[in-house]
Motif scaffolding. Structure first.
Motif, PDB file in Angstrom:
ATOM      1  N   UNK A 137     -22.159 -20.916   9.977  1.00  0.00           N
ATOM      2  CA  UNK A 137     -23.558 -21.154  10.534  1.00  0.00           C
ATOM      3  C   UNK A 137     -24.149 -20.244  11.613  1.00  0.00           C
ATOM      4  N   UNK A 138     -23.985 -18.965  11.690  1.00  0.00           N
ATOM      5  CA  UNK A 138     -24.465 -18.216  12.684  1.00  0.00           C
ATOM      6  C   UNK A 138     -23.540 -18.101  14.026  1.00  0.00           C
ATOM      7  N   UNK A 139     -22.532 -18.901  14.062  1.00  0.00           N
ATOM      8  CA  UNK A 139     -21.924 -18.792  15.149  1.00  0.00           C
ATOM      9  C   UNK A 139     -21.371 -17.565  15.699  1.00  0.00           C
ATOM     10  N   UNK A 140     -20.803 -16.884  14.580  1.00  0.00           N
ATOM     11  CA  UNK A 140     -20.178 -15.550  14.920  1.00  0.00           C
ATOM     12  C   UNK A 140     -20.851 -14.422  13.736  1.00  0.00           C
ATOM     13  N   UNK A 141     -20.404 -13.304  14.071  1.00  0.00           N
ATOM     14  CA  UNK A 141     -20.825 -12.186  13.119  1.00  0.00           C
ATOM     15  C   UNK A 141     -19.737 -12.041  12.035  1.00  0.00           C
ATOM     16  N   UNK A 142     -20.135 -12.098  10.884  1.00  0.00           N
ATOM     17  CA  UNK A 142     -19.242 -12.021   9.726  1.00  0.00           C
ATOM     18  C   UNK A 142     -19.264 -10.492   9.078  1.00  0.00           C
ATOM     19  N   UNK A 143     -17.985 -10.171   9.043  1.00  0.00           N
ATOM     20  CA  UNK A 143     -18.087  -8.666   8.381  1.00  0.00           C
ATOM     21  C   UNK A 143     -17.280  -9.044   6.983  1.00  0.00           C
ATOM     22  N   UNK A 144     -17.261  -8.017   6.063  1.00  0.00           N
ATOM     23  CA  UNK A 144     -16.626  -8.124   4.825  1.00  0.00           C
ATOM     24  C   UNK A 144     -15.390  -7.073   4.503  1.00  0.00           C
ATOM     25  N   UNK A 145     -14.541  -7.331   4.051  1.00  0.00           N
ATOM     26  CA  UNK A 145     -13.474  -6.342   3.388  1.00  0.00           C
ATOM     27  C   UNK A 145     -13.350  -6.827   1.995  1.00  0.00           C
ATOM     28  N   UNK A 146     -13.839  -5.920   1.166  1.00  0.00           N
ATOM     29  CA  UNK A 146     -13.721  -6.245  -0.252  1.00  0.00           C
ATOM     30  C   UNK A 146     -13.477  -5.215  -1.177  1.00  0.00           C
ATOM     31  N   UNK A 147     -12.936  -5.691  -2.307  1.00  0.00           N
ATOM     32  CA  UNK A 147     -12.644  -4.666  -3.556  1.00  0.00           C
ATOM     33  C   UNK A 147     -12.828  -5.311  -4.712  1.00  0.00           C
ATOM     34  N   UNK A 148     -12.714  -4.517  -5.883  1.00  0.00           N
ATOM     35  CA  UNK A 148     -13.282  -5.030  -7.227  1.00  0.00           C
ATOM     36  C   UNK A 148     -12.776  -4.360  -8.220  1.00  0.00           C
ATOM     37  N   UNK A 149     -13.224  -4.737  -9.466  1.00  0.00           N
ATOM     38  CA  UNK A 149     -12.930  -3.912 -10.750  1.00  0.00           C
ATOM     39  C   UNK A 149     -11.473  -4.153 -11.225  1.00  0.00           C
ATOM     40  N   UNK A 150     -10.531  -5.079 -10.488  1.00  0.00           N
ATOM     41  CA  UNK A 150      -9.293  -5.070 -10.807  1.00  0.00           C
ATOM     42  C   UNK A 150      -8.316  -4.451  -9.919  1.00  0.00           C
ATOM     43  N   UNK A 151      -8.939  -3.959  -8.864  1.00  0.00           N
ATOM     44  CA  UNK A 151      -8.047  -3.484  -7.726  1.00  0.00           C
ATOM     45  C   UNK A 151      -7.459  -4.629  -6.867  1.00  0.00           C
ATOM     46  N   UNK A 152      -6.310  -4.275  -6.371  1.00  0.00           N
ATOM     47  CA  UNK A 152      -5.667  -5.633  -5.545  1.00  0.00           C
ATOM     48  C   UNK A 152      -6.046  -5.187  -4.267  1.00  0.00           C
ATOM     49  N   UNK A 153      -6.275  -6.165  -3.185  1.00  0.00           N
ATOM     50  CA  UNK A 153      -6.617  -6.074  -1.988  1.00  0.00           C
ATOM     51  C   UNK A 153      -5.770  -5.365  -1.173  1.00  0.00           C
ATOM     52  N   UNK A 154      -6.087  -4.196  -0.416  1.00  0.00           N
ATOM     53  CA  UNK A 154      -5.080  -3.527   0.421  1.00  0.00           C
ATOM     54  C   UNK A 154      -4.996  -4.116   1.732  1.00  0.00           C
ATOM     55  N   UNK A 155      -3.715  -4.314   2.191  1.00  0.00           N
ATOM     56  CA  UNK A 155      -3.621  -4.888   3.625  1.00  0.00           C
ATOM     57  C   UNK A 155      -3.942  -3.884   4.853  1.00  0.00           C
ATOM     58  N   UNK A 156      -3.887  -2.581   4.279  1.00  0.00           N
ATOM     59  CA  UNK A 156      -4.280  -1.529   5.305  1.00  0.00           C
ATOM     60  C   UNK A 156      -5.927  -1.461   5.576  1.00  0.00           C
ATOM     61  N   UNK A 157      -6.429  -1.681   4.185  1.00  0.00           N
ATOM     62  CA  UNK A 157      -7.863  -1.958   4.324  1.00  0.00           C
ATOM     63  C   UNK A 157      -8.231  -3.034   5.207  1.00  0.00           C
ATOM     64  N   UNK A 158      -7.667  -4.215   5.084  1.00  0.00           N
ATOM     65  CA  UNK A 158      -8.067  -5.484   5.835  1.00  0.00           C
ATOM     66  C   UNK A 158      -7.604  -4.900   7.336  1.00  0.00           C
ATOM     67  N   UNK A 159      -6.648  -4.400   7.555  1.00  0.00           N
ATOM     68  CA  UNK A 159      -6.276  -3.868   8.881  1.00  0.00           C
ATOM     69  C   UNK A 159      -7.448  -3.166   9.649  1.00  0.00           C
TER      70      UNK A 159
ATOM     71  N   UNK B 156       0.926  -1.256   0.181  1.00  0.00           N
ATOM     72  CA  UNK B 156       0.158   0.033   0.060  1.00  0.00           C
ATOM     73  C   UNK B 156       0.921   1.261   0.037  1.00  0.00           C
ATOM     74  N   UNK B 157       1.776   1.053   0.940  1.00  0.00           N
ATOM     75  CA  UNK B 157       3.021   2.276   0.999  1.00  0.00           C
ATOM     76  C   UNK B 157       4.307   1.615   0.308  1.00  0.00           C
ATOM     77  N   UNK B 158       5.051   2.334  -0.141  1.00  0.00           N
ATOM     78  CA  UNK B 158       6.403   1.839  -0.643  1.00  0.00           C
ATOM     79  C   UNK B 158       7.535   2.091   0.290  1.00  0.00           C
ATOM     80  N   UNK B 159       8.770   1.304   0.531  1.00  0.00           N
ATOM     81  CA  UNK B 159       9.958   1.715   1.240  1.00  0.00           C
ATOM     82  C   UNK B 159      10.569   2.536   0.120  1.00  0.00           C
ATOM     83  N   UNK B 160      10.789   1.910  -1.094  1.00  0.00           N
ATOM     84  CA  UNK B 160      11.697   2.731  -1.976  1.00  0.00           C
ATOM     85  C   UNK B 160      10.858   2.798  -3.347  1.00  0.00           C
ATOM     86  N   UNK B 161      11.121   3.902  -4.028  1.00  0.00           N
ATOM     87  CA  UNK B 161      10.589   3.966  -5.326  1.00  0.00           C
ATOM     88  C   UNK B 161      11.729   4.516  -6.396  1.00  0.00           C
TER      89      UNK B 161
END
Lengths: 251, 184, 360
Positions: free
Chosen positions: C328-350, B66-71
């Motif tokens: 099966x209802x044992x816990x709440x499920x949330x989602x972290x989604x992206x689409x359209x060719x964008x790659x999942x961001x770890x920051x978004x997951x965090x 998401x952020x880069x160390x180096x570019x």
């Protein structure tokens, strides 16, 4: 005088199985000719038949040799896969006009253009049989079909497609001929054309196609004899019989 | 420890080769995890090209951060696009022959190298990527220079006649990078 | 075995060759072009055959023909092209012809975007063609897994006489990573595999109606068709114990991230970050998405867990449907989604994980 055997059924057709074809249909006739040629060439043990979808597939139950049913129109592609990986296997496709000239046009053209070393038997009766008489790419002008109730109108439906002539525009095909089974002479000629197409493959010459103009009494709404008359007067006028291309010697 | 690099520039500047050689060198010389990810577009020629290299001691998540160390930035358009993605404390390697812009970020290290000019001096504009690779390796010491040189040699393959030119290009780049490192 | 640095597509292609694949037909579509390109130069080296088909439809039919004649065969495509393959794959499933195919998935629907996405999940796992057949579907997250899964897929395909799908994506297919390639099968081994299929392969047999090769993608008799479907259903049922997932730090997990393929590894790196921050995070990453590893979700300690986070590169969420069934209802499920060719961001997951931990 000793008895002389002058005729025996080809063993390529299983005797205890019943043909599913309508009276007057020529599929059975052509399959018998094919079986005889396979017998005569002694290639039964290495033959693979690729069947199209439609009435052309009805004989799968009574042909006694290897066969595979391809997705509708894809017979030439399936045959390509078999032949490329098993060059010693004899591979032919058996397809109707809807299969070969409509949904399978791309597969037919492309296999012919690649010059695949396969043999194609193309049954042209101008109509979809199994699905109940819908218009085919080969339906004659004015000919009625369940999806062209007023008859084929060139303004709306275009003109009958001549597959031999279309493939003749390509460089690779070796042998293209149009025959029929409406008379004993034509039937015998069809058999020799089939043999030629098969021998071409056995000798590694490349793509051959025999287009056989046939009847469909049921969907044409005629009896068997009436259908023969119609074939002679109308089908053969649109699809003249004859050799379209023979590059057997050069190949 | 994970290093996350983005290389960006025009198509034709050898961007992909630069990233790939570096990643290959990391693969060949270490047990580290490494990924090379080329961004791909519909255009076959021109436009911007960029790729990502991640070298890490542990399993790599996304092959781009998401952020880069180096570019490494070879043209102006890429600077505008990627500068905001350098993390504070990160490093920017810039082709100063083309990119004259003020960088405008005090929280990152900037290493300027006139690689287009240097390449022309060497008589072949194409080697600008090899010079920049030298600069990057010389400055960061992320992988030993001789390992990187082996990877360059491998990439050149049968084009042996290009070896002296590329060796010189890499050497010049390394010297620049090492000098910049001394000056820190 | 030395590790080599390879692109996912090329590693998958090489793994196929090493598994004994000797026929490949395919049609160009981004981002999987390196597979047919690689095969076009590699297969002739090992006595195999490559054909560039006139379409995806034709290519999969070529594979159907080659595989029906006993040759280990493969095709590949990307999302829109995979839809076109569905015809031939359904025929293979019906006629019990073993083959392997790869989806290097991109954005959808329609022509979508050529960049990576995970929007073919339901198509891959629930209905890859008409007629209700099932396939083993593997979801690699790394180039190594992609190569290993392709290699294993040929054995599964032959064992089951059924198609196997590798559900990869534009990241796994186009990125390069170190990989240890699986061993090359010898020519003798490859020939023996083909010979073992001879009784049913369409290559020609002695004239004997009962023992001819008859490759039938359907039956005239409805009773016979039902019987075949029952046999197929029993086969699919037998796979359940083969469901696999990576279960990571589940034992004491207070939050469980779940994801597959490329997103799975991004989610895993997020778990590592969370753990370093003192958050007890865990991960379930299915390796087989069919059969789905429902059992893995039974090993979550639901007394501890504050929530499940479904991470996928698809909007709407698709993988979520299987996760919901598993949880099966044992816990709440949330989602972290992206689409359209964008790659999942770890920051978004965090960020999504933080929300769950805060009780939102």
């Amino acid at each position: 005088m000793a008895e002389k055997l002058v005729y025996t059924r080809t063993k390529t057709i299983q005797e205890d199985k019943v043909s599913g074809f309508c009276p007057g249909c020529m599929h059975g006739t052509v399959m018998k000719l094919i079986g005889e040629v396979i017998d005569e060439l002694g290639i039964i043990e290495k033959t693979a038949c690729v069947l199209g979808i439609g009435c052309c597939g009805l004989q799968m139950d009574y042909m006694a040799y290897d066969n595979i049913t391809s997705p509708h129109g894809r017979a030439c592609a399936v045959a390509t896969g078999i032949k490329r990986t098993n060059p010693d296997t004899f591979v032919f496709t058996y397809q109707g006009d809807g299969d070969l000239a409509s949904i399978g046009l791309a597969e037919t053209m492309s296999a012919a253009n690649r010059g695949e070393n396969i043999s194609v038997i193309f049954i042209n009766n101008g109509i979809y049989g199994m699905t109940g008489g819908q218009m085919a790419p080969t339906t004659l002008l004015g000919m009625k079909a369940t999806t062209a109730p007023k008859g084929r109108d060139p303004k709306e439906h275009g003109y009958p497609m001549h597959m031999c002539e279309i493939l003749d525009k390509l460089t690779a095909p070796v042998y293209l001929e149009r025959t029929s089974c409406n008379t004993p002479q034509n039937l015998m000629h069809t058999k020799s054309a089939i043999k030629k197409a098969f021998v071409n493959q056995l000798e590694g010459r490349g793509f051959s196609m025999v287009e056989i103009v046939t009847t469909c009494p049921t969907n044409w709404g005629m009896d068997a004899l009436g259908a023969l008359d119609y074939l002679e007067k109308n089908m053969l006028a649109e699809f003249p019989l004859g050799l379209i291309r023979d590059r057997t010697k050069e190949a | 420890m994970e290093t996350n690099l983005c290389v960006a520039g025009f198509g034709g500047q050898g961007i992909m080769a630069l990233g790939k050689i570096l990643a290959e060198a990391a693969c060949d010389s270490t047990d580290k995890k490494v990924t090379f990810f080329p961004s791909y577009g519909a255009e076959q020629r021109g436009g911007t090209a960029n790729c990502y290299v991640v070298i890490s001691d542990e399993e790599i998540g996304a092959p781009l951060g998401d952020v880069m160390d180096d570019i490494i930035v070879m043209n102006g358009a890429s600077l505008a696009k990627f500068l905001p993605r350098v993390r504070p404390g990160g490093r920017l390697f810039v082709n100063s022959s083309i990119v004259k812009d003020e960088i405008g970020r005090g929280d990152i290290t900037v290493v300027r190298a006139p690689v287009t000019e240097l390449a022309l001096e060497l008589g072949n504009a194409k080697v600008l990527n090899v010079i920049m690779l030298g600069v990057y390796v010389g400055y960061t010491r992320i992988i030993a220079p001789d390992i990187v040189w082996n990877a360059i040699e491998q990439t050149l393959g049968s084009k042996v006649s290009l070896l002296p030119l590329n060796r010189e290009a890499f050497r010049r780049g390394l010297a620049l990078g090492e000098a910049a490192r001394e000056d820190r | 075995m030395a590790r080599v640095f390879m692109k996912g597509c090329e590693a998958m292609a090489e793994a196929a060759v090493r598994a004994g694949c000797r026929f490949f037909a395919g049609y160009p579509i981004t981002p999987q072009n390196e597979i047919p390109e690689y095969m076009s130069r590699r297969l002739p080296e090992v006595g195999g055959h490559f054909v560039q088909g006139e379409s995806e439809v034709a290519s999969v039919s070529m594979v159907y023909g080659a595989a029906a004649s006993g040759t280990r065969s493969m095709t590949s495509s990307s999302s829109p092209g995979i839809s076109l393959k569905s015809e031939g794959v359904s025929y293979c499933a019906s006629a019990r012809v073993p083959m392997v195919y790869i989806n290097v998935a991109r954005g959808g629907p329609g022509v979508g975007s050529i960049q990576p996405a995970q929007m073919d999940y339901l198509q891959a796992t629930k209905a890859s063609g008409n007629g209700g057949f099932r396939m083993r579907v593997f979801a690699p997250a790394t180039v190594q897994e992609a190569a290993d899964m392709v290699y294993a897929a040929f054995d599964y395909a032959d064992r089951d006489r059924n198609p196997v799908l590798i559900l990869s994506d534009g990241v796994v297919g186009t990125m390069m990573e170190p990989v240890e390639l699986p061993p090359m099968k010898t020519e003798e081994e490859v020939a023996a595999i083909k010979e073992s299929k001879r009784s049913w392969a369409i290559v020609g047999h002695k004239l004997d109606y009962a023992h001819r090769a008859w490759i039938q993608p359907g039956q005239w008799s409805t009773l016979l068709q039902q019987k075949e479907n029952e046999a197929a259903a029993a086969l699919y049922e037998s796979w359940k114990s083969d469901a696999r997932a990576e279960e990571y730090l589940l034992e004491d997990a207070e939050i469980v991230l779940t994801s597959y393929g490329i997103c799975g590894r991004i989610a895993k790196s997020a778990v590592n970050v969370l753990r370093r921050e003192g958050v007890k995070a865990g991960l379930i990453r299915p390796l087989t998405v069919y059969p789905f590893p429902y059992g893995a979700y039974d090993r979550i300690d639901y007394r501890r867990v504050k929530g499940i986070l479904d991470v996928e590169m698809s909007i709407p969420a698709l993988f979520l449907e299987d996760v919901e069934t598993a949880v099966a209802g044992r816990a709440r499920i949330s989602t972290c989604l992206c689409s359209g060719g964008n790659i999942m961001s770890r920051d978004a997951v965090l960020r999504a994980a933080a929300k769950i931990m805060e009780g939102n």
